[in-house]
Design an enzyme around this catalytic site. Structure first.
Site, PDB file in Angstrom:
ATOM      1  CB  SER A  47     -58.624  19.927 -30.131  1.00 59.12           C
ATOM      2  OG  SER A  47     -58.085  18.730 -29.584  1.00 59.12           O
ATOM      3  N   GLY A  97     -55.287  16.178 -30.402  1.00 59.47           N
ATOM      4  CA  GLY A  97     -56.108  14.966 -30.445  1.00 59.47           C
ATOM      5  C   GLY A  97     -56.942  14.725 -29.204  1.00 59.47           C
ATOM      6  CD  GLU A 142     -48.895  13.186 -33.106  1.00 59.75           C
ATOM      7  OE1 GLU A 142     -48.769  12.949 -34.321  1.00 59.75           O
ATOM      8  OE2 GLU A 142     -49.942  13.611 -32.598  1.00 59.75           O
ATOM      9  CG  HIS A 176     -46.413  16.947 -35.006  1.00 64.71           C
ATOM     10  ND1 HIS A 176     -46.792  16.069 -34.023  1.00 64.71           N
ATOM     11  CD2 HIS A 176     -47.529  17.612 -35.382  1.00 64.71           C
ATOM     12  CE1 HIS A 176     -48.097  16.192 -33.814  1.00 64.71           C
ATOM     13  NE2 HIS A 176     -48.570  17.123 -34.633  1.00 64.71           N
ATOM     14  CD  GLU A 220     -49.729  21.176 -33.899  1.00 62.67           C
ATOM     15  OE1 GLU A 220     -50.785  21.125 -34.524  1.00 62.67           O
ATOM     16  OE2 GLU A 220     -48.894  20.255 -33.876  1.00 62.67           O
ATOM     17  N   GLY A 222     -55.204  18.312 -37.398  1.00 57.59           N
ATOM     18  CA  GLY A 222     -54.951  16.884 -37.507  1.00 57.59           C
ATOM     19  C   GLY A 222     -56.222  16.132 -37.862  1.00 57.59           C
ATOM     20  CG  ASN A 255     -50.069  16.346 -39.228  1.00 60.25           C
ATOM     21  OD1 ASN A 255     -49.746  15.385 -39.920  1.00 60.25           O
ATOM     22  ND2 ASN A 255     -49.619  16.519 -37.982  1.00 60.25           N
ATOM     23  CD1 TRP A 256     -54.424  15.118 -44.189  1.00 57.44           C
ATOM     24  CD2 TRP A 256     -54.171  13.572 -45.795  1.00 57.44           C
ATOM     25  NE1 TRP A 256     -55.057  15.583 -45.322  1.00 57.44           N
ATOM     26  CE2 TRP A 256     -54.915  14.650 -46.323  1.00 57.44           C
ATOM     27  CE3 TRP A 256     -53.876  12.488 -46.626  1.00 57.44           C
ATOM     28  CZ2 TRP A 256     -55.377  14.667 -47.645  1.00 57.44           C
ATOM     29  CZ3 TRP A 256     -54.334  12.505 -47.939  1.00 57.44           C
ATOM     30  CH2 TRP A 256     -55.084  13.581 -48.440  1.00 57.44           C
ATOM     31  CE  LYS A 257     -51.706  14.578 -35.849  1.00 57.84           C
ATOM     32  NZ  LYS A 257     -51.878  14.659 -34.415  1.00 57.84           N
TER      33      LYS A 257
HETATM   34  P1  PGA Z   1     -55.469  17.460 -33.878  1.00 55.39           P
HETATM   35  O1  PGA Z   1     -53.921  17.359 -34.254  1.00 55.39           O
HETATM   36  O2  PGA Z   1     -56.087  18.520 -34.750  1.00 55.39           O
HETATM   37  O3  PGA Z   1     -56.017  16.088 -34.174  1.00 55.39           O
HETATM   38  O4  PGA Z   1     -55.548  17.823 -32.427  1.00 55.39           O
HETATM   39  C1  PGA Z   1     -53.187  18.528 -34.567  1.00 55.39           C
HETATM   40  C2  PGA Z   1     -51.766  18.160 -34.886  1.00 55.39           C
HETATM   41  O5  PGA Z   1     -51.211  17.257 -34.272  1.00 55.39           O
HETATM   42  O6  PGA Z   1     -51.155  18.776 -35.772  1.00 55.39           O
END
Ligand code: PGA
Length: 250
Positions: free
Chosen positions: A212, A175, A101, A99, A169, A233, A12-14
């Site tokens: 993470s 993150g 976010e 997600h 998640e 991510g 997931n490149w966001k």
């Molecule tokens: P992260 O994000 O690996 O940077 O913790 C995972 C995600 O939000 O899908």
């Protein structure tokens, strides 16, 4: 790991990357994937601006393309939105929905997430439905009830093991560099497996862990029972790191 389920490693490149960065990353992953037999499916989910260019970069490779969100309807007066059928048209086979976010920053709830997943199914795409507890919910001992409510509320009637993937998640692990213990991950995934058997998806529904994940902890996480892959991510933005995670699949 459930033996019969082929794992999925999803990046997931966001909201990251200019065209040159995204194409270079995708090109490198495709190059490696063409010459190695991976034990997993490999998915990249770039921002919408890069989907067309990444589709070209991964053509004729085992790497597959996904998006990070979709609208609930196929077309119409929805300024700024992108429909699942438009994503399919540009080469996406997967789309992330729900997600944390999006749930937090855009106020998306289970019912809307379920309609987005149904839209993905209608466009013949796989929905990667995300769920997970906040730190306060974990501290309250509510983790299993929270993920159960999200599972039941976010999966549409159209969901099957072929068109749906669940990504567990924990919000506090995203993150942050913090990861639940193996036992904590195992407990949530066992509960999700029970729900899948009861409700939809059964034993072959893929249950990813996200939050993470990096090369250094991937092998351990991917060996936990009922963990059928990872949603990655930050570590998916580096080809070496993401490839090492993919190579960690048992
Ligand atoms: P992260 O994000 O690996 O940077 O913790 C995972 C995600 O939000 O899908």
């Amino acid at each position: 790991m459930t033996a019969s389920v082929r794992p999925l490693i999803a990046g997931n490149w966001k909201m990251n990357g200019r065209r040159a960065d995204g194409v270079a990353l995708a090109t490198e992953l495709a190059r490696r994937a063409r010459s190695h037999d991976l034990a997993c499916d490999l998915l990249v989910c770039p921002p919408a601006t890069l989907l067309a260019a990444v589709a070209v970069a991964i053509a004729d490779s085992p790497v597959v393309l996904g998006a990070q969100d979709c609208h609930t309807v196929a077309a119409g007066a929805h300024t700024g939105d992108i429909s699942a059928s438009m994503l399919a048209d540009v080469g996406c086979r997967y789309v992330i929905v729900g997600h944390s976010e999006r749930r937090t920053n855009h106020g998306e709830g289970d019912e809307l997430v379920g309609r987005k997943a149904a839209a993905a199914h209608a466009a013949a795409m796989v929905a990667v439905v995300c769920l997970g507890e906040t730190e306060a919910q974990r501290n309250d001992g509510a983790t299993l009830s929270v993920v159960e409510k999200q599972f039941r509320g976010s999966l549409p009637a159209s969901a099957t093991a072929d068109n749906t993937v669940i990504a567990y998640e924990p919000v506090w692990a995203i993150g942050s560099g913090r990861v639940p213990t193996n036992a904590e991950i195992a407990a949530v995934h066992a509960h999700l497996r029970t729900l899948a058997r009861d409700a939809r998806g059964g034993d072959s529904l893929r249950l990813l862990y996200g939050g993470s994940v990096k090369a250094a902890n991937a092998a351990e996480i991917l060996s936990i029972a009922n963990v059928n892959g990872a949603l990655v991510g930050g570590a998916s933005l580096n080809a070496e790191e993401f490839w090492a995670i993919a190579r960690s699949c048992p």
